[in-house]
Motif scaffolding. Structure first.
Motif, PDB file in Angstrom:
ATOM      1  N   TRP A   9     -23.860  44.379 -23.800  1.00  0.00           N
ATOM      2  CA  TRP A   9     -22.941  45.416 -24.292  1.00  0.00           C
ATOM      3  C   TRP A   9     -23.683  46.550 -24.995  1.00  0.00           C
ATOM      4  O   TRP A   9     -23.127  47.599 -25.259  1.00  0.00           O
ATOM      5  CB  TRP A   9     -21.915  44.791 -25.254  1.00  0.00           C
ATOM      6  CG  TRP A   9     -22.563  43.924 -26.285  1.00  0.00           C
ATOM      7  CD1 TRP A   9     -22.847  42.600 -26.166  1.00  0.00           C
ATOM      8  CD2 TRP A   9     -23.066  44.342 -27.560  1.00  0.00           C
ATOM      9  NE1 TRP A   9     -23.492  42.151 -27.287  1.00  0.00           N
ATOM     10  CE2 TRP A   9     -23.629  43.193 -28.174  1.00  0.00           C
ATOM     11  CE3 TRP A   9     -23.077  45.561 -28.259  1.00  0.00           C
ATOM     12  CZ2 TRP A   9     -24.226  43.243 -29.435  1.00  0.00           C
ATOM     13  CZ3 TRP A   9     -23.661  45.605 -29.508  1.00  0.00           C
ATOM     14  CH2 TRP A   9     -24.227  44.443 -30.078  1.00  0.00           C
ATOM     15  N   LEU A  17     -19.124  50.941 -21.298  1.00  0.00           N
ATOM     16  CA  LEU A  17     -18.046  49.962 -21.125  1.00  0.00           C
ATOM     17  C   LEU A  17     -17.306  49.724 -22.448  1.00  0.00           C
ATOM     18  O   LEU A  17     -16.072  49.805 -22.514  1.00  0.00           O
ATOM     19  CB  LEU A  17     -18.635  48.653 -20.592  1.00  0.00           C
ATOM     20  CG  LEU A  17     -17.681  47.472 -20.453  1.00  0.00           C
ATOM     21  CD1 LEU A  17     -16.588  47.770 -19.437  1.00  0.00           C
ATOM     22  CD2 LEU A  17     -18.445  46.207 -20.048  1.00  0.00           C
ATOM     23  N   ARG A  20     -15.214  52.718 -23.473  1.00  0.00           N
ATOM     24  CA  ARG A  20     -13.953  52.808 -22.727  1.00  0.00           C
ATOM     25  C   ARG A  20     -12.964  51.747 -23.195  1.00  0.00           C
ATOM     26  O   ARG A  20     -11.767  52.002 -23.306  1.00  0.00           O
ATOM     27  CB  ARG A  20     -14.224  52.657 -21.223  1.00  0.00           C
ATOM     28  CG  ARG A  20     -14.785  53.900 -20.566  1.00  0.00           C
ATOM     29  CD  ARG A  20     -13.765  55.013 -20.511  1.00  0.00           C
ATOM     30  NE  ARG A  20     -12.601  54.662 -19.713  1.00  0.00           N
ATOM     31  CZ  ARG A  20     -11.391  55.221 -19.862  1.00  0.00           C
ATOM     32  NH1 ARG A  20     -11.201  56.151 -20.753  1.00  0.00           N
ATOM     33  NH2 ARG A  20     -10.386  54.831 -19.093  1.00  0.00           N
ATOM     34  N   MET A  21     -13.457  50.546 -23.471  1.00  0.00           N
ATOM     35  CA  MET A  21     -12.564  49.468 -23.924  1.00  0.00           C
ATOM     36  C   MET A  21     -11.948  49.816 -25.278  1.00  0.00           C
ATOM     37  O   MET A  21     -10.763  49.569 -25.516  1.00  0.00           O
ATOM     38  CB  MET A  21     -13.337  48.142 -24.012  1.00  0.00           C
ATOM     39  CG  MET A  21     -13.731  47.579 -22.644  1.00  0.00           C
ATOM     40  SD  MET A  21     -14.782  46.105 -22.759  1.00  0.00           S
ATOM     41  CE  MET A  21     -13.625  44.900 -23.412  1.00  0.00           C
ATOM     42  N   ASP A  26      -8.419  47.937 -25.133  1.00  0.00           N
ATOM     43  CA  ASP A  26      -8.556  46.679 -24.388  1.00  0.00           C
ATOM     44  C   ASP A  26      -8.781  45.473 -25.296  1.00  0.00           C
ATOM     45  O   ASP A  26      -8.432  44.350 -24.932  1.00  0.00           O
ATOM     46  CB  ASP A  26      -9.735  46.760 -23.404  1.00  0.00           C
ATOM     47  CG  ASP A  26      -9.525  47.811 -22.330  1.00  0.00           C
ATOM     48  OD1 ASP A  26      -8.427  48.407 -22.287  1.00  0.00           O
ATOM     49  OD2 ASP A  26     -10.464  48.043 -21.544  1.00  0.00           O
ATOM     50  N   GLU A 370     -16.045  51.491 -15.581  1.00  0.00           N
ATOM     51  CA  GLU A 370     -14.579  51.499 -15.474  1.00  0.00           C
ATOM     52  C   GLU A 370     -14.022  50.382 -14.584  1.00  0.00           C
ATOM     53  O   GLU A 370     -13.060  49.712 -14.972  1.00  0.00           O
ATOM     54  CB  GLU A 370     -14.115  52.881 -14.991  1.00  0.00           C
ATOM     55  CG  GLU A 370     -12.637  53.130 -15.131  1.00  0.00           C
ATOM     56  CD  GLU A 370     -12.149  53.207 -16.584  1.00  0.00           C
ATOM     57  OE1 GLU A 370     -12.983  53.197 -17.522  1.00  0.00           O
ATOM     58  OE2 GLU A 370     -10.917  53.268 -16.769  1.00  0.00           O
ATOM     59  N   ARG A 373     -13.927  47.069 -16.727  1.00  0.00           N
ATOM     60  CA  ARG A 373     -12.908  46.885 -17.771  1.00  0.00           C
ATOM     61  C   ARG A 373     -11.527  46.723 -17.146  1.00  0.00           C
ATOM     62  O   ARG A 373     -10.696  45.962 -17.622  1.00  0.00           O
ATOM     63  CB  ARG A 373     -12.916  47.996 -18.824  1.00  0.00           C
ATOM     64  CG  ARG A 373     -12.546  49.389 -18.365  1.00  0.00           C
ATOM     65  CD  ARG A 373     -12.086  50.307 -19.512  1.00  0.00           C
ATOM     66  NE  ARG A 373     -10.722  49.976 -19.884  1.00  0.00           N
ATOM     67  CZ  ARG A 373      -9.643  50.552 -19.324  1.00  0.00           C
ATOM     68  NH1 ARG A 373      -9.780  51.490 -18.402  1.00  0.00           N
ATOM     69  NH2 ARG A 373      -8.432  50.189 -19.701  1.00  0.00           N
ATOM     70  N   ARG A 374     -11.295  47.411 -16.046  1.00  0.00           N
ATOM     71  CA  ARG A 374     -10.008  47.261 -15.353  1.00  0.00           C
ATOM     72  C   ARG A 374      -9.882  45.872 -14.736  1.00  0.00           C
ATOM     73  O   ARG A 374      -8.809  45.272 -14.757  1.00  0.00           O
ATOM     74  CB  ARG A 374      -9.861  48.366 -14.300  1.00  0.00           C
ATOM     75  CG  ARG A 374      -9.741  49.747 -14.931  1.00  0.00           C
ATOM     76  CD  ARG A 374      -9.737  50.833 -13.880  1.00  0.00           C
ATOM     77  NE  ARG A 374      -8.593  50.699 -12.987  1.00  0.00           N
ATOM     78  CZ  ARG A 374      -7.428  51.330 -13.162  1.00  0.00           C
ATOM     79  NH1 ARG A 374      -7.254  52.155 -14.169  1.00  0.00           N
ATOM     80  NH2 ARG A 374      -6.434  51.142 -12.300  1.00  0.00           N
TER      81      ARG A 374
END
Ligand code: HSE
Length: 381
Positions: A9, A17, A20-21, A26, A370, A373-374
């Protein structure tokens, strides 16, 4: 909330990542467990609004700890995957493995996750018990995020991509190297540049001399600043660069076509021939590509544009005019956004089924972070 192991990470892809989370909230859906390959026992990171149950970094090589997790997400890289993943499975681990590295992409036990394009493939795989969901090659994911509409409607008979790939595809050190080279080239002629009357051919000669002898090119092997490198990734020994091979096999695997498909994924037709010629250029983090597609039929241009524009929420058709193109269809315009503009769409002289297109996408967003995470959100339902 399921515990999710997060590995890698801190690196470049991992940082994008996590960013974005955090942006998308998220962490409300998971209990993150932060791992480290080098600093186990250290303090887990503190991100605003995220309160992991485990406040200490876990050892990313501790199998007994890893096998307790229902889901592991890794952006640690291919070496880590090669070392740890087989051991986890050998230990009987039944969890979901979500990975940015290419190691497992073409295994017939895995699915390449790009849900705006292949949610049906992902769902079929999950139903059939597939446990490896891998992010696609950056160039491939970006191409499909832009032109996916045409592929989803099975309108492409074959395609080629000539790519213009950014330094970030090589890694963080490669981006630094490119910038250092730009700086060194300017320094080599800084004095002459101050003087508007100096001869441009003298400057050019001095720059070339620096490129040919004075630049650190330890990452890319040869200078990239003020040049380009028409080979990306390994030499497969048959004239094909590995990046070019990936374009064809991964595009089809994402679409669920051809071979190498995971259990539960079939019947979506023969592979579409897709090939490319991959070139590294001095862009920082957005990959561009020029495509030639042969469509299965002669479709009016306006209809083609509409299919591209509505192919995914992020595909944006750029009118094939100079002003719109230079403003919207460059790495500088795209970097840091999830938009995948597609422009230069026109019919080619070869015949009414042949079209050109040019697309640009951020290599670290749709190209890497992306889709992961999706996929994680899909997995936690
Ligand atoms: N292989 C790609 C590149 C990056 O070097 O640009 C990873 O998908």
């Amino acid at each position: 909330t399921p515990s999710v192991g997060l590995i890698g990470w801190r690196g470049m892809v991992g940082s994008v990542l996590i960013g974005r989370m955090l942006d998308q909230g998220d962490f409300a859906h998971i209990n993150p467990v932060f791992f480290s390959t080098s600093n186990a026992g250290g303090q887990a990171p503190s991100f605003e609004g995220v309160t992991p149950e485990e406040t200490v970094l876990q050892d990313a090589f501790d199998l007994e700890n890893l096998v307790k997790l229902p889901i592991i997400v890794t952006a640690q890289g291919g070496d880590y995957t090669s070392e740890v993943y087989p051991k986890l499975r050998a230990a009987g681990w039944q969890g979901l493995w979500i990975d940015a590295a290419s190691t497992l992409r073409m295994a017939d036990t895995s699915i390449i996750a790009l849900d705006p394009i292949n949610r049906d493939v992902i769902d079929a795989g999950l139903k059939a018990g597939v446990k490896e969901f891998i992010g696609g090659n950056c160039t491939v994911s970006n191409m499909l995020m832009g032109l996916g509409g045409l592929f989803k409607q099975d309108l492409v008979e074959w395609g080629t991509a000539m790519t213009y790939q950014a330094a970030s595809g090589g890694g963080a050190k490669h981006m630094r190297e490119l910038l250092a080279q730009f700086g060194a080239l300017h320094s080599a002629v800084a004095e002459e540049m101050e003087n508007p009357a100096s001869a441009i051919l003298d400057i050019d000669r001095a720059v070339l001399a620096a490129q040919q002898s004075g630049l650190d090119a330890s990452q890319f092997g040869v200078p990239l600043a003020g040049s380009l490198i028409p080979w990306i990734d390994a030499d497969l020994g048959n004239g094909v660069a590995k990046e070019e091979w990936k374009a064809g096999v991964e595009t089809n695997k994402i679409l669920g076509r051809g071979e190498n498909l995971a259990p539960g994924v079939s019947g979506r037709g023969a592979a579409v021939p897709f090939d490319s010629l991959c070139v590294r250029v001095g862009a920082l983090r957005s990959h561009s590509q020029a495509l030639t597609l042969k469509l299965r039929e002669d479709i009016p241009l306006a209809e083609i544009e509409e299919i591209i524009d509505s192919g995914t929420e992020w595909a944006k058709l750029v009118p094939n005019e100079k002003d719109a193109t230079v403003a919207q269809l460059t790495p500088v315009a795209v970097t840091g956004t999830l938009d995948v503009p597609v422009g230069r769409v026109r019919k080619l002289e070869m015949g009414p089924e042949y079209i050109s297109a040019f697309t640009v996408g951020d290599q670290l967003l749709w190209g890497a972070a992306e889709p992961l995470r999706r996929m994680l959100l899909i997995a936690v339902g």
